[in-house]
Design an enzyme around this catalytic site. Structure first.
Site, mmCIF file in Angstrom:
data_model
loop_
_atom_site.group_PDB
_atom_site.id
_atom_site.type_symbol
_atom_site.label_atom_id
_atom_site.label_comp_id
_atom_site.label_asym_id
_atom_site.label_seq_id
_atom_site.Cartn_x
_atom_site.Cartn_y
_atom_site.Cartn_z
ATOM 1 N N ASP A 10 -0.367 5.030 0.972
ATOM 2 C CA ASP A 10 -0.381 5.999 2.078
ATOM 3 C C ASP A 10 -0.419 5.543 3.663
ATOM 4 O O ASP A 10 -0.877 4.623 3.765
ATOM 5 C CB ASP A 10 -1.708 6.753 1.835
ATOM 6 C CG ASP A 10 -1.748 7.787 0.518
ATOM 7 O OD1 ASP A 10 -0.921 8.548 0.771
ATOM 8 O OD2 ASP A 10 -2.484 7.455 -0.198
ATOM 9 N N ASP A 56 0.953 -1.043 -0.007
ATOM 10 C CA ASP A 56 0.042 -0.023 0.042
ATOM 11 C C ASP A 56 0.724 1.127 -0.005
ATOM 12 O O ASP A 56 2.103 1.123 0.183
ATOM 13 C CB ASP A 56 -0.770 -0.021 1.199
ATOM 14 C CG ASP A 56 -1.763 1.161 1.270
ATOM 15 O OD1 ASP A 56 -2.289 1.525 0.505
ATOM 16 O OD2 ASP A 56 -1.699 1.692 2.520
#
Length: 230
Positions: free
Chosen positions: A15, A13
């Site tokens: 953020d 991922d």
């Protein structure tokens, strides 16, 4: 020592996991919400963590009963993001872990809920780093192949399929910071290491294969990968 099913590929991922953007996002949301005399509670932050931008906007507008549409809210937020997200730093451990995985010959990719425009904006200071170590990026917010955002599994399945050798989902390990992302990885048939935000509840960490406090804590042997050279 932990011992899980062996993997061959890793999906990150972005953020809150690779980029230290969570505080910036939260400050922007709090600022826009504050314009309408409301506060931004942790209960909502937990609910929207890791989801798409429009889903986030819809939840915030609905749950706080704001006098505008989700699209209008999203527009206000995007104006602030344009200047502030360029200042995002890499998260602790990223500059140590990612190069070591790459050097060990493990294919790496990024699967983010953001749009590609947003991803490029946030990573503009780290463009060389991302270009060097990650084979590809799937940005769910703008990729037509991703039909539904997290916690649906789409972004991870698309990301896995775009590795040059298209590994089986079970051979992919996902790194996430959000429970919604961990759910998406589970639904994709992948193992997931959760590196949660400090406000994530203990009960929500249990959905992950493993939860660690920092990327610095990860040991490749846990998932059948060769130990890092010192």
């Amino acid at each position: 020592m932990y011992k899980f099913n062996p993997i061959t590929h890793i999906i990150f991922d972005c953020d809150g996991l690779l980029l230290n953007t969570e505080k910036i996002y939260s400050e922007i949301d709090a600022e826009v919400i504050g314009r309408y005399g409301k506060l931004y509670p942790l209960t909502i932050r937990r609910k929207i963590l890791g989801t798409s931008e429009m889903h986030t906007a819809s939840v915030i507008v609905s749950e706080l009963n704001l006098p505008l549409t989700a699209k209008q809210y999203h527009s206000e937020v995007k104006k602030l993001q344009k200047t502030r997200l360029e200042n995002a730093d890499l998260m602790p451990g990223v500059e140590k872990l990612v190069p070591k995985l790459y050097k060990a010959g493990i294919p790496l990719a990024v699967a983010t809920s953001a749009s590609m425009e947003g991803f490029e904006k946030k990573t503009s200071r780290h463009k060389d780093f991302f270009n060097k170590y990650f084979s590809h990026v799937v940005a769910a917010g703008s990729d037509p192949s991703v039909k539904e955002g997290k916690p649906a599994p789409d972004v991870f399945l698309v990301c896995a399929a775009r590795f040059s050798d298209s590994p089986e989902p079970s051979k992919c390990l996902v790194f996430e910071d959000s429970p919604n992302g961990a759910i998406a990885a589970n639904r994709a048939g992948m193992q997931v290491v959760l590196v949660p935000e400090d406000y994530v509840l203990e009960e929500d960490k249990k959905i992950a294969t493993l939860s660690i406090k920092s990327l610095n804590d990860f040991q490749p042997e846990w998932f059948g990968l060769p130990s890092f050279e010192n």
